[in-house]
Design a protein around this motif. Structure first.
Motif, PDB file in Angstrom:
ATOM      1  N   ASP B 351       0.817  -1.208   0.000  1.00 13.79           N
ATOM      2  CA  ASP B 351       0.000   0.000   0.000  1.00 13.79           C
ATOM      3  C   ASP B 351       0.857   1.268   0.000  1.00 13.79           C
ATOM      4  N   MET B 352       0.560   2.124  -0.973  1.00 16.00           N
ATOM      5  CA  MET B 352       1.200   3.444  -1.090  1.00 16.00           C
ATOM      6  C   MET B 352       2.705   3.371  -1.317  1.00 16.00           C
ATOM      7  N   GLU B 353       3.198   2.259  -1.813  1.00 14.86           N
ATOM      8  CA  GLU B 353       4.639   2.141  -2.023  1.00 14.86           C
ATOM      9  C   GLU B 353       5.147   3.180  -3.022  1.00 14.86           C
ATOM     10  N   ASN B 354       4.245   3.713  -3.835  1.00 15.96           N
ATOM     11  CA  ASN B 354       4.627   4.797  -4.757  1.00 15.96           C
ATOM     12  C   ASN B 354       5.146   6.034  -4.016  1.00 15.96           C
ATOM     13  N   PHE B 355       4.777   6.178  -2.750  1.00  8.49           N
ATOM     14  CA  PHE B 355       5.258   7.344  -1.983  1.00  8.49           C
ATOM     15  C   PHE B 355       6.624   7.082  -1.328  1.00  8.49           C
ATOM     16  N   GLY B 356       7.147   5.885  -1.558  1.00  7.81           N
ATOM     17  CA  GLY B 356       8.430   5.531  -0.937  1.00  7.81           C
ATOM     18  C   GLY B 356       8.186   4.618   0.254  1.00  7.81           C
ATOM     19  N   GLU B 357       8.900   3.499   0.277  1.00  6.27           N
ATOM     20  CA  GLU B 357       8.686   2.518   1.353  1.00  6.27           C
ATOM     21  C   GLU B 357       8.875   3.131   2.728  1.00  6.27           C
ATOM     22  N   ASN B 358       9.886   3.970   2.861  1.00  2.00           N
ATOM     23  CA  ASN B 358      10.187   4.511   4.189  1.00  2.00           C
ATOM     24  C   ASN B 358       9.129   5.493   4.674  1.00  2.00           C
ATOM     25  N   ASN B 359       8.465   6.169   3.742  1.00  2.52           N
ATOM     26  CA  ASN B 359       7.425   7.119   4.153  1.00  2.52           C
ATOM     27  C   ASN B 359       6.184   6.399   4.670  1.00  2.52           C
ATOM     28  N   VAL B 360       5.987   5.161   4.234  1.00  6.48           N
ATOM     29  CA  VAL B 360       4.822   4.393   4.670  1.00  6.48           C
ATOM     30  C   VAL B 360       5.168   3.515   5.865  1.00  6.48           C
ATOM     31  N   GLY B 361       6.337   2.882   5.832  1.00  9.74           N
ATOM     32  CA  GLY B 361       6.661   1.841   6.805  1.00  9.74           C
ATOM     33  C   GLY B 361       7.525   2.309   7.976  1.00  9.74           C
ATOM     34  N   TYR B 362       8.012   3.528   7.918  1.00  7.09           N
ATOM     35  CA  TYR B 362       8.893   4.034   8.984  1.00  7.09           C
ATOM     36  C   TYR B 362       8.475   5.446   9.373  1.00  7.09           C
ATOM     37  N   ASP B 363       8.978   5.913  10.506  1.00 10.56           N
ATOM     38  CA  ASP B 363       8.662   7.282  10.936  1.00 10.56           C
ATOM     39  C   ASP B 363       9.827   7.801  11.770  1.00 10.56           C
ATOM     40  N   GLU B 364       9.625   8.911  12.416  1.00  9.58           N
ATOM     41  CA  GLU B 364      10.750   9.511  13.149  1.00  9.58           C
ATOM     42  C   GLU B 364      11.231   8.627  14.305  1.00  9.58           C
ATOM     43  N   PHE B 365      10.345   7.736  14.766  1.00 16.62           N
ATOM     44  CA  PHE B 365      10.729   6.905  15.912  1.00 16.62           C
ATOM     45  C   PHE B 365      11.372   5.578  15.487  1.00 16.62           C
ATOM     46  N   THR B 366      10.996   5.100  14.322  1.00 16.03           N
ATOM     47  CA  THR B 366      11.559   3.833  13.841  1.00 16.03           C
ATOM     48  C   THR B 366      12.217   4.088  12.498  1.00 16.03           C
ATOM     49  N   LYS B 367      13.531   3.983  12.468  1.00 15.40           N
ATOM     50  CA  LYS B 367      14.274   4.242  11.229  1.00 15.40           C
ATOM     51  C   LYS B 367      14.620   2.921  10.559  1.00 15.40           C
ATOM     52  N   ARG B 368      14.748   2.980   9.266  1.00 17.24           N
ATOM     53  CA  ARG B 368      15.075   1.763   8.521  1.00 17.24           C
ATOM     54  C   ARG B 368      16.519   1.343   8.787  1.00 17.24           C
ATOM     55  N   GLU B 369      16.725   0.042   8.993  1.00 13.29           N
ATOM     56  CA  GLU B 369      18.063  -0.502   9.244  1.00 13.29           C
ATOM     57  C   GLU B 369      18.772  -0.793   7.918  1.00 13.29           C
ATOM     58  N   THR B 370      20.070  -1.010   7.993  1.00 14.04           N
ATOM     59  CA  THR B 370      20.841  -1.310   6.786  1.00 14.04           C
ATOM     60  C   THR B 370      21.351  -2.753   6.779  1.00 14.04           C
ATOM     61  N   GLN B 371      21.139  -3.459   7.886  1.00 11.12           N
ATOM     62  CA  GLN B 371      21.632  -4.841   7.975  1.00 11.12           C
ATOM     63  C   GLN B 371      20.933  -5.754   6.969  1.00 11.12           C
ATOM     64  N   PHE B 372      21.683  -6.661   6.352  1.00 10.24           N
ATOM     65  CA  PHE B 372      21.110  -7.627   5.414  1.00 10.24           C
ATOM     66  C   PHE B 372      19.933  -8.342   6.083  1.00 10.24           C
TER      67      PHE B 372
END
Lengths: 464, 464
Positions: B351-372
């Motif tokens: 859902d809404m992946e067109n807006f960017g995965e991080n804008n939908v699935g993350y926020d200021e409190f939970t940041k996306r990790e870089t680990q494999f």
């Protein structure tokens, strides 16, 4: 994919036809549905497929005519790709399978083009139907986006059309397969139709019949009890006792070759007498087309011959009146048959329509007409052995069109509007098959299809 | 289409969230396959669908926040259209059905925007995923094409995501329908699979199961006996005795709502003991996710809890060794589960992946990790009641990845590569369902799906 020598000799022929410069053929990219990673099923550009054979996105083919070099530009798989996509043949290997030794990373394309520009080589490209491909060309060649479809190479387009028009035996084999899958889609629909069914339920079955052969549909299926609506993509109607279904659909094989057929069949298994009567006239039109279709005549002639059969039949039924030739000459019959008799078919269901209908279906000897009806004939020019095209006459009673013409008093001397009124609830019918032009005449592709009304009814007899 | 008050109140809310200027929402156009007139099935932009409800190409919605005016711009049907397309509701009528009084011809859009520009109103638009829509914006607002996806309105995107994240009851009803059609696709596949069948033959049946409800597939179906290949769109394999099919597919209802499920099932009707063993661990992971998924926890937490179950199970089987928390912390388990636990689902399958995965699935409190592994988690942020998301753990033995890690000596202290070697022919498994976050926990959408291996085998018992 065919043997690599086929692609090599196709490109050789194209080089001869174009004769100079450098030819740039842009393969398609993925088309996103609702976000970048969710794409429609990939459809390769048919010209790229024809000369370069590879059915993957983001490839560009280059034939340097003057320096006799050939390239495919793209992006080779990385180790990461392999992890997510499994072991793959490399693009280098796949390019070799179509006789191209130079698979080169996309970034190098600009270099190759810069060299050509410095040497003042002409860079030939075709007109484009996908905006992302126009953008690629506009960036590579420093054109304004709006200029791409003005500055394309007419010589290249003419060469491609000349070659693709004439289907070789190995292509006819594939077109015959596509026609047979298409046939199975129609027979599946006929054998399963019944009152109470929704259009999309029937579409579900016939699409599955195609998918069983790893084929998709070659265009958006028309499956309707309102055959008089020509652009009808709605599948939501419920079939009723007494309805006739018009089904226009085709298969597209995984290798790109297309089939296209139309049938009409009664929901309840039997045509009523009026349906039978109009259907018989439709098949007379179809048979007349089959009779006339051969090398040396124009398809416009065949179309007009078919229109005469229609006019004659309508006079016989009291729906039209007057002289047949006058009717066809002035276009009064087009009230009931407002579209053309057919179109070329091959790797596209309207073969090469991306190059413009007139470039494929007309030439210096046969020009496109502007008269209502005739102007919708996609294929008008002289037929040659090796052409594959559809024959698809129709008879329609389109209330909105009848009303408009009647109000205008249009062709009152030829049209018996009082009689026409009785058919306002009739709908429309079309029958379509795919034909190869042979040395002496034509051959309908595919196994025998039911055509006469008793053959249709025979297929449906066990439905209920 | 929902009741017009739903669209009116959605736009009202969006106006409040954005607060100023004018909002421009671009509907999708047709996407051509191989020439302009042969288009893919039309997919409307999901944001346009959400606020303006009309499922037709070439429409643009405008909400003038400051002047409290709303428009849909497009092209009204002509009499010629009616002749070819049949009687249609006018766009004016259809716009009124979603509460928009001003259906205006497209040409007037420039005027409206010019006025806004003169008044120095901010013109809000979203980032774009179709190049033709970026071009429209670049022309309307005099931007460079490359700037469109830089100059979009973050406030507008944030407002849309905030609203669309929380599914209302009437949307959950539709998502539940989509899940049930998806369920039927899976059950159809399970009940028909047998040795000797081609992947595309099974796909034919399950796509027909969707089409029977006038639904299409919400993404390209994965139907494979090589479940370890994550991006696997190939349907050409023949199923053999002993194989396990991984089926990941979903329905997209005509109104846009999507389902998404993955099941695995044995071609011959029975899992062997090793398949049963790994499958049981997979379902332990799924059950753990179901247990943890509730408002107030982050989905990243749930993902990591599931990874712990995996690590524990792998230790128990001698495939991994050492301390569970250390394994999960360092990401060693990701060798067997390299993707994320799930994603939001709604009008788009991601859902809404067109807006960017991080804008939908993350926020200021939970940041996306870089680990494999963890970096592939689309949805990481805190869960709220009203979210609908997938839970889809997997266990894979990917030979290329195992080989690479082994060669690098990666995580040797946690991975027993000698034992892993025995599973190189295993393939991969995934199980997926769609869940609503409720006030106290979660609810799996749709009717009961088989999950435990005996339930799966029960469905397949009559296949041969």
């Amino acid at each position: 994919m065919f043997d690599k020598n086929i692609y090599i000799s196709r490109r050789k022929k194209l080089k001869e036809l174009v004769g100079d410069g450098l030819i740039l053929i842009i393969g398609n990219s993925e088309s996103p549905m609702s976000y970048a990673d969710n794409a429609y099923n990939f459809i390769q550009d048919s010209t790229f497929l024809y000369y370069f054979g590879l059915n993957s996105p983001d490839l560009i083919g280059v034939i340097d005519v003057e320096n006799d070099k050939e390239y495919i530009f793209g992006k080779e798989f990385t180790i990461d790709d392999i992890i997510w996509m499994g072991q793959q043949k490399t693009f280098k290997e796949r390019a070799a399978e179509v006789g191209i030794e130079k698979f080169v990373e996309s970034e190098k394309l600009e270099e190759v083009l810069e060299k050509a520009k410095l040497k003042k080589q002409i860079i030939h490209f075709t007109n484009q139907y996908r905006i992302e491909n126009s953008l690629k060309i506009s960036k590579l060649l420093d054109f304004n986006l709006d200029d791409v479809n003005k500055k394309f190479s007419k010589k290249l387009v003419a060469g491609i059309i000349e070659m693709r028009n004439l289907k070789k035996d190995y292509e006819i084999t594939e077109l015959e397969k596509a026609t047979n899958v298409t046939r199975e889609m129609h027979l599946t629909a006929m054998k399963n139709v019944k009152p109470g069914m929704k259009g999309y339920e029937l579409v579900a079955l016939l699409e599955a019949a195609a998918k069983k052969y790893n084929a998709t549909t070659s265009f958006h299926t028309i499956c309707t009890t309102n055959g008089q609506i020509l652009h009808n993509h709605f599948h939501g109607n419920t079939f009723k006792e007494g309805d006739v279904v018009l089904l226009d659909c085709g298969a597209r094989l995984e290798n790109g070759y297309c089939g296209d057929m139309t049938t009409v069949f009664p929901v309840s298994g039997k045509f009523d007498s009026r349906q039978k009567d109009i259907y018989s006239l439709l098949i007379e039109m179809f048979d007349r087309a089959e009779e006339c279709t051969k090398p040396g005549v124009t398809n416009k002639f065949v179309h007009l011959e078919v229109c005469k059969v229609l006019a004659k039949g309508m006079i016989k039924r009291g729906i039209m009146k007057g002289n047949i030739d006058e009717i066809v000459n002035i276009g009064a019959h087009a009230l009931f048959f407002p579209h053309g008799l057919g179109h070329m078919i091959g790797l596209d269901v309207h073969d090469m329509e991306n190059f413009g209908e007139n470039n494929v279906g007309y030439d210096e000897f046969t020009k496109r007409e502007t008269q209502f009806g005739l102007k919708s004939l996609r294929m008008g020019k002289e037929l040659k052995a090796g052409y594959v095209l559809t024959i698809e006459p129709g008879i329609y009673f389109i209330p909105e069109l009848i009303e408009r013409w009647k109000k205008e008093g249009k062709f009152e001397e030829y049209i018996n509007y009082e009689e026409v009124k009785k058919y306002l609830d009739f709908g429309g019918m079309r029958y379509e098959g795919d034909f190869l032009i042979t040395e002496n005449g034509n051959r309908r592709l595919g196994d025998k299809m039911p055509k006469y009304f008793n053959e249709i009814e025979e297929i449906l007899k066990n439905n209920n």
